[in-house]
Design a protein around this motif. Structure first.
Motif, mmCIF file in Angstrom:
data_model
loop_
_atom_site.group_PDB
_atom_site.id
_atom_site.type_symbol
_atom_site.label_atom_id
_atom_site.label_comp_id
_atom_site.label_asym_id
_atom_site.label_seq_id
_atom_site.Cartn_x
_atom_site.Cartn_y
_atom_site.Cartn_z
ATOM 1 N N VAL A 1 161.618 84.859 -64.038
ATOM 2 C CA VAL A 1 162.857 85.555 -64.397
ATOM 3 C C VAL A 1 163.796 85.638 -63.197
ATOM 4 C CG1 VAL A 1 163.865 87.729 -65.183
ATOM 5 C CG2 VAL A 1 161.777 86.859 -66.249
ATOM 6 N N HIS A 2 163.241 85.981 -62.037
ATOM 7 C CA HIS A 2 164.074 86.109 -60.841
ATOM 8 C C HIS A 2 164.767 84.801 -60.486
ATOM 9 C CE1 HIS A 2 164.029 85.966 -56.208
ATOM 10 N NE2 HIS A 2 165.228 86.312 -56.600
ATOM 11 N N PRO A 3 164.047 83.683 -60.311
ATOM 12 C CA PRO A 3 164.752 82.432 -59.975
ATOM 13 C C PRO A 3 165.720 81.977 -61.059
ATOM 14 C CG PRO A 3 162.420 82.022 -60.394
ATOM 15 C CD PRO A 3 162.581 83.487 -60.288
ATOM 16 N N PHE B 1 178.060 67.185 -60.888
ATOM 17 C CA PHE B 1 178.421 68.480 -60.304
ATOM 18 C C PHE B 1 177.172 69.313 -60.027
ATOM 19 C CE2 PHE B 1 179.527 73.001 -60.935
ATOM 20 C CZ PHE B 1 180.501 73.149 -59.953
ATOM 21 N N ILE B 2 176.237 69.298 -60.961
ATOM 22 C CA ILE B 2 174.989 70.044 -60.776
ATOM 23 C C ILE B 2 174.192 69.476 -59.607
ATOM 24 C CG2 ILE B 2 172.742 70.559 -61.834
ATOM 25 C CD1 ILE B 2 174.248 70.617 -64.559
ATOM 26 N N LYS B 3 174.110 68.148 -59.539
ATOM 27 C CA LYS B 3 173.305 67.496 -58.505
ATOM 28 C C LYS B 3 173.889 67.679 -57.109
ATOM 29 C CE LYS B 3 171.397 62.971 -57.245
ATOM 30 N NZ LYS B 3 171.279 61.537 -57.638
ATOM 31 N N LYS B 4 175.207 67.514 -56.982
ATOM 32 C CA LYS B 4 175.819 67.503 -55.653
ATOM 33 C C LYS B 4 176.316 68.875 -55.202
ATOM 34 C CE LYS B 4 177.244 62.657 -55.700
ATOM 35 N NZ LYS B 4 178.359 61.689 -55.506
ATOM 36 N N THR B 5 176.667 69.741 -56.147
ATOM 37 C CA THR B 5 177.230 71.041 -55.774
ATOM 38 C C THR B 5 176.234 72.178 -55.929
ATOM 39 O OG1 THR B 5 179.429 70.269 -56.445
ATOM 40 C CG2 THR B 5 179.135 72.648 -56.191
ATOM 41 N N LEU B 6 175.508 72.185 -57.050
ATOM 42 C CA LEU B 6 174.602 73.301 -57.329
ATOM 43 C C LEU B 6 173.223 73.118 -56.711
ATOM 44 C CD1 LEU B 6 175.420 74.019 -61.089
ATOM 45 C CD2 LEU B 6 176.379 75.095 -59.057
ATOM 46 N N LEU B 7 172.656 71.921 -56.844
ATOM 47 C CA LEU B 7 171.278 71.708 -56.392
ATOM 48 C C LEU B 7 171.061 72.030 -54.914
ATOM 49 C CD1 LEU B 7 168.498 70.906 -57.297
ATOM 50 C CD2 LEU B 7 169.056 68.502 -56.844
ATOM 51 N N ASP C 1 164.916 75.756 -56.745
ATOM 52 C CA ASP C 1 165.098 74.457 -57.381
ATOM 53 C C ASP C 1 163.853 73.974 -58.112
ATOM 54 O OD1 ASP C 1 164.243 74.342 -54.540
ATOM 55 O OD2 ASP C 1 163.925 72.216 -55.015
ATOM 56 N N HIS C 2 162.713 74.661 -57.915
ATOM 57 C CA HIS C 2 161.481 74.207 -58.553
ATOM 58 C C HIS C 2 161.556 74.291 -60.075
ATOM 59 C CE1 HIS C 2 161.098 78.560 -57.921
ATOM 60 N NE2 HIS C 2 160.346 78.567 -59.013
ATOM 61 N N LEU C 3 162.377 75.205 -60.596
ATOM 62 C CA LEU C 3 162.512 75.323 -62.047
ATOM 63 C C LEU C 3 163.130 74.069 -62.645
ATOM 64 C CD1 LEU C 3 163.678 78.978 -62.830
ATOM 65 C CD2 LEU C 3 161.465 77.924 -63.268
ATOM 66 N N LEU C 4 164.166 73.553 -61.985
ATOM 67 C CA LEU C 4 164.821 72.343 -62.481
ATOM 68 C C LEU C 4 163.903 71.141 -62.374
ATOM 69 C CD1 LEU C 4 167.284 74.298 -61.941
ATOM 70 C CD2 LEU C 4 168.611 72.217 -61.637
ATOM 71 N N ALA D 1 169.276 71.149 -67.085
ATOM 72 C CA ALA D 1 170.611 70.568 -66.908
ATOM 73 C C ALA D 1 171.463 70.827 -68.148
ATOM 74 C CB ALA D 1 170.514 69.071 -66.637
ATOM 75 N N GLY D 2 170.853 70.719 -69.328
ATOM 76 C CA GLY D 2 171.571 71.013 -70.563
ATOM 77 C C GLY D 2 172.015 72.466 -70.624
ATOM 78 N N ARG D 3 171.146 73.375 -70.195
ATOM 79 C CA ARG D 3 171.497 74.802 -70.177
ATOM 80 C C ARG D 3 172.659 75.070 -69.221
ATOM 81 N NH1 ARG D 3 165.901 78.359 -69.985
ATOM 82 N NH2 ARG D 3 165.093 77.799 -72.070
ATOM 83 N N LEU D 4 172.605 74.439 -68.067
ATOM 84 C CA LEU D 4 173.664 74.658 -67.082
ATOM 85 C C LEU D 4 174.987 74.059 -67.544
ATOM 86 C CD1 LEU D 4 171.767 74.130 -63.700
ATOM 87 C CD2 LEU D 4 172.262 76.256 -64.907
ATOM 88 N N ARG D 5 174.943 72.894 -68.192
ATOM 89 C CA ARG D 5 176.181 72.314 -68.730
ATOM 90 C C ARG D 5 176.806 73.245 -69.764
ATOM 91 N NH1 ARG D 5 173.129 67.457 -69.162
ATOM 92 N NH2 ARG D 5 173.100 67.717 -71.431
#
Length: 243
Positions: free
Chosen positions: A45-47, A94-100, A109-112, A120-124
């Motif tokens: 839940v925390h991560p 954007f997820i790979k270069k900015t968020l990751l 990042d272990h969750l991803l 990735a679908g959830r974040l989009r």
């Protein structure tokens, strides 16, 4: 619902503080608070909350760019079809270069890594909702649908003048496709105005660049009350690179 529990680790500190005080005043509440702290710390839940928080902040920081990119990439083509594939690829980048990198820095990042497509679908989806909620208001909301093409040109000229540009309408003949020539701080821009019901296509982009060359202007702009076709966006980007 949370905004968010773990920012600056304040929530953990508060729970521990309340636990210490609550042992004397309200032991049941104190133990419940400690149980909540342990539950959040020992589960994902925390991560997950931290990932959502970092995503929200990054999306809001880049909201104008994201909103503009989405409008471009989801524009209909010449046949009125809209494809979300290009936009989804852009969000993945954007997820790979900015968020990751930020996820890695915060060690969440272990969750991803466990299920990259799912998260990735959830974040989009989350980023799209943020764009819907925070995207800038449409700048041409005051355009009257009963306007003529010339009135739309006057409207655009007035906006430029209010922004400090020296803008003038062209005579309408022999202008090589330019409707407005605007100058500010030594920069000259040739503008073509398209008051359309349908999508603006490649021809308008080609005419704008031809007019810019004719008037010795380094910038060409096509302004419309409508939308642009996907191919018009692509042509504009290609010509801007080579201009």
């Amino acid at each position: 619902m949370f905004r968010y529990l773990w920012r600056h680790k304040a929530f953990s500190a508060v729970l521990l503080f309340l636990f210490g005080i609550g042992l004397d005043l309200q032991p049941t509440a104190a133990w419940a608070g400690l149980a909540l702290l342990l539950f959040l710390r020992l589960t994902k839940v925390h991560p997950l909350l931290l990932i959502y928080d970092l995503t929200d902040r990054a999306a809001i920081k880049h909201i104008r760019t994201l909103a503009t990119k989405r409008a471009h990439m989801l524009s209909p083509d010449e046949y009125g079809n809209v494809s979300e594939e290009t936009w989804d690829k852009h969000l993945n980048t954007f997820i790979k270069k900015t968020l990751l990198p930020e996820f890695q820095r915060r060690k969440v990042d272990h969750l991803l890594a466990k299920n990259p497509k799912r998260y990735a679908g959830r974040l989009r989806t989350r980023i799209n909702r943020i764009i819907d909620r925070h995207q800038p208001a449409q700048p041409l909301a005051e355009v009257d649908e009963t306007m003529t093409g010339r009135e739309f040109e006057l409207y655009c000229r007035d906006i430029l003048q209010e922004a400090g540009w020296h803008a003038a309408l062209t005579p309408g003949s022999g202008d090589q496709g330019a409707d407005i020539i605007a100058e500010k701080d030594g920069r000259r821009v040739v503008i073509q105005c398209k008051f359309y019901n349908g999508a603006v296509g490649n021809k308008a982009v080609q005419e704008a660049y031809a007019a810019a060359a004719f008037h010795d202007a380094p910038y060409a702009v096509v302004v419309t009350n409508s939308v642009y076709t996907k191919s018009a966006h692509q042509l504009a980007q290609r010509m801007a690179c080579c201009w």
